[in-house]
Design a protein around this motif. Structure first.
Motif, short mmCIF file in Angstrom:
data_model
loop_
_atom_site.label_atom_id
_atom_site.label_comp_id
_atom_site.label_asym_id
_atom_site.label_seq_id
_atom_site.Cartn_x
_atom_site.Cartn_y
_atom_site.Cartn_z
N ILE A 247 2.67 -1.53 3.45
CA ILE A 247 3.18 -2.84 3.00
C ILE A 247 4.64 -2.73 2.60
CG2 ILE A 247 3.04 -4.54 1.15
CD1 ILE A 247 0.02 -4.24 1.21
N ALA A 248 4.99 -1.70 1.84
CA ALA A 248 6.36 -1.54 1.37
C ALA A 248 7.31 -1.26 2.52
CB ALA A 248 6.44 -0.42 0.33
N ASP A 249 6.94 -0.34 3.39
CA ASP A 249 7.80 0.02 4.51
C ASP A 249 8.07 -1.21 5.39
OD1 ASP A 249 8.86 0.99 6.99
OD2 ASP A 249 8.03 2.96 6.59
N ALA A 250 7.01 -1.89 5.81
CA ALA A 250 7.16 -3.03 6.72
C ALA A 250 7.88 -4.20 6.06
CB ALA A 250 5.79 -3.48 7.22
N THR A 251 7.55 -4.49 4.79
CA THR A 251 8.13 -5.66 4.13
C THR A 251 9.61 -5.44 3.83
OG1 THR A 251 5.99 -6.17 3.14
CG2 THR A 251 7.92 -7.22 2.17
N LEU A 252 9.96 -4.27 3.30
CA LEU A 252 11.36 -4.00 3.02
C LEU A 252 12.19 -3.96 4.30
CD1 LEU A 252 11.02 -1.29 0.23
CD2 LEU A 252 11.78 -3.66 -0.03
N THR A 253 11.62 -3.40 5.36
CA THR A 253 12.33 -3.38 6.64
C THR A 253 12.58 -4.79 7.14
OG1 THR A 253 11.37 -1.24 7.23
CG2 THR A 253 12.24 -2.58 9.02
N LEU A 254 11.56 -5.65 7.02
CA LEU A 254 11.73 -7.05 7.44
C LEU A 254 12.83 -7.74 6.64
CD1 LEU A 254 10.69 -9.56 9.05
CD2 LEU A 254 9.19 -10.00 7.09
N CYS A 316 -1.12 2.93 -13.35
CA CYS A 316 -1.40 3.32 -11.96
C CYS A 316 -0.53 2.53 -10.98
CB CYS A 316 -2.88 3.12 -11.64
SG CYS A 316 -3.97 4.32 -12.43
N LEU A 317 -0.35 1.23 -11.24
CA LEU A 317 0.50 0.42 -10.37
C LEU A 317 1.95 0.91 -10.40
CD1 LEU A 317 -0.92 -3.13 -11.17
CD2 LEU A 317 -1.00 -1.99 -8.95
N VAL A 318 2.44 1.21 -11.60
CA VAL A 318 3.81 1.70 -11.73
C VAL A 318 3.97 3.05 -11.04
CG1 VAL A 318 5.54 2.52 -13.37
CG2 VAL A 318 4.29 0.40 -13.83
N LEU A 319 3.00 3.95 -11.25
CA LEU A 319 3.07 5.27 -10.62
C LEU A 319 3.00 5.15 -9.10
CD1 LEU A 319 3.26 8.30 -10.88
CD2 LEU A 319 0.79 8.39 -11.30
N ALA A 320 2.11 4.27 -8.61
CA ALA A 320 1.99 4.07 -7.16
C ALA A 320 3.30 3.56 -6.58
CB ALA A 320 0.85 3.09 -6.86
N ALA A 321 3.89 2.58 -7.23
CA ALA A 321 5.17 2.04 -6.75
C ALA A 321 6.26 3.11 -6.78
CB ALA A 321 5.58 0.84 -7.60
N GLY A 322 6.25 3.94 -7.81
CA GLY A 322 7.24 5.00 -7.91
C GLY A 322 7.09 6.03 -6.79
N LEU A 323 5.86 6.41 -6.49
CA LEU A 323 5.62 7.38 -5.41
C LEU A 323 6.05 6.82 -4.06
CD1 LEU A 323 2.12 8.79 -6.45
CD2 LEU A 323 4.31 10.02 -6.49
N VAL A 324 5.71 5.56 -3.81
CA VAL A 324 6.10 4.94 -2.55
C VAL A 324 7.62 4.83 -2.45
CG1 VAL A 324 6.03 2.80 -1.20
CG2 VAL A 324 3.93 3.68 -2.26
N GLY A 325 8.27 4.40 -3.53
CA GLY A 325 9.72 4.30 -3.54
C GLY A 325 10.39 5.64 -3.31
N TRP A 326 9.82 6.69 -3.92
CA TRP A 326 10.38 8.03 -3.74
C TRP A 326 10.32 8.46 -2.29
CZ3 TRP A 326 7.77 12.42 -1.99
CH2 TRP A 326 8.51 13.62 -2.06
#
Length: 339
Positions: A247-254, A316-326
């Protein structure tokens, strides 16, 4: 739920692999993907292996439904199956002869709407039902398309969705997920595993739209069912965490492409996972990192279900977002610059 569903994964995997062996000569002849400027491959490669994944998942789930105690009298599973078949048919045609984007979008919207309007449970009980359904249809339509967008590298779709489907299947075996989505998750997991040997880098077979579009719909349905269990501090948080990387990869790319004024409906190579291969990551390294991240996200989703409190969910949401952003930042940084 009995232990009978354990057989769904190996049966679907064997059926998927067997169908690929049978269909590959036809795909080699009629569905050859030739490399172009936006491709990740360098030699003509047959596509359409998703036919085997979807057929194996649907057949295995149908055969094992009654032995696992699932009643077939409702409309939810038949509507899901018909919608999946419709998207697979559109994808198969598009793999051979590209269809207009507008036609594809209308059919996709109809399939997603049919599934959303028959799905059990509520995502946001405090929201008016019509607004929730409208939001779910838009989210489902975007998810179907982003799964298609993210299928641009060998093993990428497997890296993204083997961990979540395995997690959901295990969740069901533990009695924490409804029998119907548990069976479907296991069938899709098996279909993906059967396809894996043929798609390993350097791939001898691609999935194609015939696989990525219906896989997006099936996973969206699985997440809808999970989100309906326990509100934000339970299923909804887990359903948000599990697919967070694609979701993050595709949405940010868009969003970046829109900001640059690009034609977002045209093929491109600007997703983070594609940029990673330009920045010095091998294909195996890229999908390996994505797979590891998806395993970590599945673990975090499990934590939100085991300890359903607001503080744990937020952490968990914050940690998940942090891992994906990293990981996105790591993919976007050239290897030489990060050394």
């Amino acid at each position: 739920m009995t232990l009978a569903p354990l057989s769904v994964v190996p049966l679907a995997a064997l059926l998927s692999a067997g169908l690929i062996v049978l269909l590959k000569p036809l795909l080699q002849r009629y569905a050859l993907a030739r490399p172009n400027a936006r491709s990740s491959h360098r030699v003509p490669t047959p596509q359409g292996g998703g036919i085997a994944i979807i057929a194996a998942a649907l057949i295995t789930a149908a055969v094992l439904a009654m032995p696992t105690g699932i009643a077939l009298g409702g409309v939810e599973l038949p509507v899901l199956a018909l919608s999946v078949i419709a998207l697979a048919a559109v994808g198969a045609v598009d793999d051979i002869r590209p269809l207009p984007a507008s036609l594809r979008l209308v059919i996709q919207a109809g399939a997603v709407a049919a599934v959303v309007l028959t799905v059990e449970g509520r995502l946001l009980p405090d929201m008016p039902l019509w607004l929730e359904r409208a939001f779910a249809i838009l989210a489902g339509l975007w998810f179907v398309n982003l799964v298609n967008f993210m299928d641009g590298l060998d093993w990428m779709t497997l890296a993204e969705f083997v961990p979540p489907t395995a997690f959901l299947f295990a969740l069901g075996l533990a009695g924490r997920y409804a029998p119907e989505p548990t069976l479907v998750a296991g069938a899709l997991l098996g279909g993906l595993l059967g396809f894996a040997p043929f798609n390993r880098p350097v791939a001898r077979l691609f999935m194609g739209d015939v696989g990525s579009l219906p896989i997006g719909l099936i996973v969206a349905w699985l997440l809808f069912r999970l989100a309906g269990q326990g509100g934000l501090d339970g299923g909804l948080a887990a359903a948000l965490i599990l697919p967070l990387y694609p979701i993050a990869d595709a949405t940010l790319t868009l969003l970046w492409r829109l900001r640059r004024g690009e034609a977002v409906w045209q093929a491109h190579r600007s997703h983070y996972y594609q940029v990673a291969t330009v920045n010095g990551f091998s294909v195996r390294e890229t999908v390996g990192w994505v797979f590891a991240l998806q395993v970590a996200l599945a673990a975090l989703a499990g934590v939100t279900l085991l300890w359903p409190s607001r503080a744990v969910t937020l952490a968990c949401l914050v940690l998940a977002a942090g891992l994906v952003g990293w990981l996105l930042r790591r993919f976007a940084t050239p290897r030489a610059a990060s050394a």
